[in-house]
Design a protein around this motif. Structure first.
Motif, mmCIF file in Angstrom:
data_model
loop_
_atom_site.group_PDB
_atom_site.id
_atom_site.type_symbol
_atom_site.label_atom_id
_atom_site.label_comp_id
_atom_site.label_asym_id
_atom_site.label_seq_id
_atom_site.Cartn_x
_atom_site.Cartn_y
_atom_site.Cartn_z
ATOM 1 N N LYS A 5 22.472 26.089 42.178
ATOM 2 C CA LYS A 5 22.545 24.972 43.122
ATOM 3 C C LYS A 5 21.222 24.226 43.186
ATOM 4 O O LYS A 5 20.791 23.780 44.254
ATOM 5 N N GLU A 6 20.566 24.086 42.041
ATOM 6 C CA GLU A 6 19.287 23.393 41.973
ATOM 7 C C GLU A 6 19.361 22.156 41.083
ATOM 8 O O GLU A 6 18.346 21.543 40.789
ATOM 9 N N ALA A 7 20.556 21.774 40.651
ATOM 10 C CA ALA A 7 20.689 20.642 39.735
ATOM 11 C C ALA A 7 20.278 19.350 40.430
ATOM 12 O O ALA A 7 20.663 19.092 41.563
ATOM 13 N N SER A 8 19.492 18.544 39.715
ATOM 14 C CA SER A 8 19.150 17.227 40.238
ATOM 15 C C SER A 8 20.351 16.306 40.047
ATOM 16 O O SER A 8 21.336 16.642 39.380
ATOM 17 N N ALA A 9 20.256 15.106 40.621
ATOM 18 C CA ALA A 9 21.340 14.131 40.461
ATOM 19 C C ALA A 9 21.543 13.771 38.993
ATOM 20 O O ALA A 9 22.674 13.627 38.524
ATOM 21 N N VAL A 10 20.434 13.660 38.254
ATOM 22 C CA VAL A 10 20.534 13.327 36.823
ATOM 23 C C VAL A 10 21.226 14.450 36.062
ATOM 24 O O VAL A 10 22.104 14.219 35.216
ATOM 25 N N GLU A 11 20.862 15.687 36.367
ATOM 26 C CA GLU A 11 21.448 16.827 35.653
ATOM 27 C C GLU A 11 22.930 16.977 35.985
ATOM 28 O O GLU A 11 23.743 17.297 35.114
ATOM 29 N N THR A 12 23.296 16.743 37.236
ATOM 30 C CA THR A 12 24.706 16.797 37.619
ATOM 31 C C THR A 12 25.486 15.707 36.898
ATOM 32 O O THR A 12 26.612 15.927 36.436
ATOM 33 N N HIS A 13 24.881 14.532 36.791
ATOM 34 C CA HIS A 13 25.525 13.429 36.071
ATOM 35 C C HIS A 13 25.752 13.804 34.609
ATOM 36 O O HIS A 13 26.819 13.519 34.039
ATOM 37 N N GLU A 14 24.781 14.465 33.975
ATOM 38 C CA GLU A 14 24.935 14.890 32.583
ATOM 39 C C GLU A 14 26.087 15.877 32.433
ATOM 40 O O GLU A 14 26.853 15.829 31.472
ATOM 41 N N LEU A 15 26.198 16.781 33.407
ATOM 42 C CA LEU A 15 27.281 17.761 33.356
ATOM 43 C C LEU A 15 28.638 17.073 33.394
ATOM 44 O O LEU A 15 29.524 17.367 32.586
ATOM 45 N N PHE A 16 28.821 16.136 34.319
ATOM 46 C CA PHE A 16 30.115 15.479 34.431
ATOM 47 C C PHE A 16 30.354 14.486 33.301
ATOM 48 O O PHE A 16 31.507 14.215 32.948
ATOM 49 N N ASP A 17 29.310 13.943 32.719
ATOM 50 C CA ASP A 17 29.488 13.159 31.493
ATOM 51 C C ASP A 17 30.135 14.011 30.422
ATOM 52 O O ASP A 17 31.014 13.570 29.683
ATOM 53 N N TYR A 18 29.653 15.262 30.329
ATOM 54 C CA TYR A 18 30.210 16.174 29.322
ATOM 55 C C TYR A 18 31.661 16.502 29.652
ATOM 56 O O TYR A 18 32.543 16.473 28.790
ATOM 57 N N ILE A 19 31.931 16.826 30.915
ATOM 58 C CA ILE A 19 33.286 17.186 31.331
ATOM 59 C C ILE A 19 34.245 16.023 31.109
ATOM 60 O O ILE A 19 35.388 16.208 30.684
ATOM 61 N N ASN A 20 33.784 14.793 31.379
ATOM 62 C CA ASN A 20 34.661 13.626 31.312
ATOM 63 C C ASN A 20 34.796 13.034 29.921
ATOM 64 O O ASN A 20 35.586 12.116 29.712
ATOM 65 N N ASP A 21 34.039 13.533 28.956
ATOM 66 C CA ASP A 21 34.127 13.017 27.595
ATOM 67 C C ASP A 21 35.440 13.485 26.968
ATOM 68 O O ASP A 21 35.702 14.688 26.871
ATOM 69 N N PRO A 22 36.312 12.566 26.523
ATOM 70 C CA PRO A 22 37.588 12.964 25.916
ATOM 71 C C PRO A 22 37.419 13.916 24.742
ATOM 72 O O PRO A 22 38.308 14.726 24.468
ATOM 73 N N LEU A 23 36.305 13.838 24.028
ATOM 74 C CA LEU A 23 36.095 14.733 22.888
ATOM 75 C C LEU A 23 36.002 16.189 23.321
ATOM 76 O O LEU A 23 36.230 17.097 22.511
ATOM 77 N N ASN A 24 35.685 16.433 24.586
ATOM 78 C CA ASN A 24 35.541 17.804 25.079
ATOM 79 C C ASN A 24 36.720 18.248 25.924
ATOM 80 O O ASN A 24 36.675 19.309 26.547
ATOM 81 N N ALA A 25 37.792 17.443 25.945
ATOM 82 C CA ALA A 25 38.905 17.698 26.860
ATOM 83 C C ALA A 25 39.519 19.081 26.662
ATOM 84 O O ALA A 25 39.798 19.798 27.635
ATOM 85 N N GLN A 26 39.752 19.472 25.393
ATOM 86 C CA GLN A 26 40.396 20.755 25.149
ATOM 87 C C GLN A 26 39.517 21.910 25.609
ATOM 88 O O GLN A 26 39.977 22.859 26.243
ATOM 89 N N GLN A 27 38.229 21.827 25.333
ATOM 90 C CA GLN A 27 37.299 22.881 25.741
ATOM 91 C C GLN A 27 37.226 22.983 27.262
ATOM 92 O O GLN A 27 37.223 24.077 27.828
ATOM 93 N N VAL A 28 37.183 21.841 27.931
ATOM 94 C CA VAL A 28 37.119 21.838 29.384
ATOM 95 C C VAL A 28 38.415 22.387 29.979
ATOM 96 O O VAL A 28 38.407 23.166 30.938
ATOM 97 N N LYS A 29 39.539 22.020 29.377
ATOM 98 C CA LYS A 29 40.829 22.484 29.878
ATOM 99 C C LYS A 29 40.945 23.999 29.782
ATOM 100 O O LYS A 29 41.512 24.653 30.655
#
Length: 378
Positions: free
Chosen positions: A3-27
């Protein structure tokens, strides 16, 4: 998870989650219920909270998925920074997308072990103690001060009685491929990076506490309003503090001495130039004597070495190689014209050299080893 992620780091995480190329892995990890079609992904803020809740409460994630394979983005969420063992995330040419490199663990001809806890302690009488091989416990007794090596390898100065012993100075020196930390008699904690040194009295008295450093060191200075803490840097710059946390990078082969403040306040003094720093600021004193202050220092990059990481943020290849040379105790030679593009990325400091070089090779930088010399070609 910390629970120490900065706003930038959290944004990077959700960029990864929301990238369609990673959809299967996230699912595979989050399940179907929290996965949406791309056109819906910008909608609900509560979806992000649901995902974070599921990450924090990782027992609710599919057990088999975690048992057999932890996807890279989950490791990123847990580690917060860009460092995952054994995975590496590297940003090529300032590309904001994180690229997980899968081939980095393959054996390689070029391989050098990383540095570790190595230092030499020179006592006031000139005798030397090799700290990495010294036994734990009492190392020396000078004046009214005991020098003790603790079980975790730290060096502590314990003043057993009051007395004027400031005339006795010790020096701790780290070689290339070495690092070490110590606690001075006033309680100040010091971490030394590779190819660095600190000279200090075994006990402080009088109206000030004064030490001298070369290379790079991180300080957590014990508060004492009656005795300001002063640091001579390469015999030129002086840093004055009362009680604070800061890092000084003063290698002779770098273009500037950089003092970065994390907590408290420090005053930089160079001849008639002075500057008072606030947390998050960095003072740079160039070799031609110019002093400037940056308001938005990259604290993660500055503190990476102390936190067990190697991190480059918008650095050219020669700057990267200087850092590698110090930590892996190798010489570097360049053949051909080096690229001018900048690199950002990171790796655990515990990794072998081959892993880091594999990352750079994927970015079209090539290497070969000749003894302890690393030859770099474009």
């Amino acid at each position: 998870m910390n629970k120490e992620a900065s706003a930038v780091e959290t944004h990077e995480l959700f960029d990864y989650i929301n990238d369609p190329l990673n959809a299967q892995q996230v699912k595979e990890v989050l399940g179907d219920t929290l996965i949406q079609e791309p056109e819906e992904r910008a909608l609900p803020d509560n979806r992000q909270q649901l995902i974070l809740d599921r990450i924090f409460n990782h027992q609710s994630l599919p057990a088999k998925k975690f048992k057999h394979r932890v996807p890279g983005w989950v490791k990123l969420a847990a580690a917060i920074l860009l460092f995952v063992l054994p995975g590496i995330y590297f940003l090529k040419n300032n590309n904001p997308k994180l690229a997980a490199l899968s081939a980095i663990n393959k054996p390689k001809q070029i391989d050098v072990q990383p540095g570790g806890n190595k230092a030499i302690l020179t006592l006031g009488d000139g005798s030397k103690i090799v700290l990495d091989s010294a036994q734990n416990g009492l190392l020396a007794h000078q004046g009214n001060t005991k020098i003790v090596k603790s079980a975790n390898g730290h060096i502590n100065y314990d003043q057993t009685a009051k007395g004027n012993t400031t005339a006795i100075y010790n020096t701790m020196t780290t070689p290339r491929g070495g690092k070490y930390d110590l606690q001075l008699s006033d309680g100040t904690k010091v971490w030394l990076n590779a190819s660095s040194s600190i000279t200090y009295p075994i006990a402080f008295s009088g109206t000030e506490r004064r030490v001298t450093i070369t290379g790079e060191a991180y300080f957590e200075v014990a508060k004492n309003k009656e005795m300001p803490f002063k640091i001579n840097v390469n015999g030129q710059e002086e840093v004055q503090v009362l009680g604070t946390h800061f890092n000084i990078m003063a290698y002779s082969d770098e273009a500037a001495v950089k003092t970065t403040l994390l907590e408290g306040s420090v005053k930089i003094v160079k001849d008639k130039l002075t500057s008072m720093l606030k947390p998050g600021q960095q003072a740079q004193l160039t070799t031609d004597g110019k002093l400037s202050v940056t308001d938005d220092a990259d604290i993660n990059a500055v503190m990476a070495w102390k936190n067990g990481q190697t991190l480059f943020v918008n650095e050219d290849i020669k700057t990267i190689m200087r850092q590698i040379s110090r930590w892996y105790d190798i010489d570097v030679e360049y053949q051909g014209e080096m690229p001018t593009r900048l690199f950002t990325g990171g790796i655990s400091r515990e990794s072998n050299l081959s892993i880091l070089l594999k990352v750079l090779e994927l970015n079209k930088i090539h290497f070969k080893m000749a003894g302890k010399k690393l030859i770099v070609t474009p």
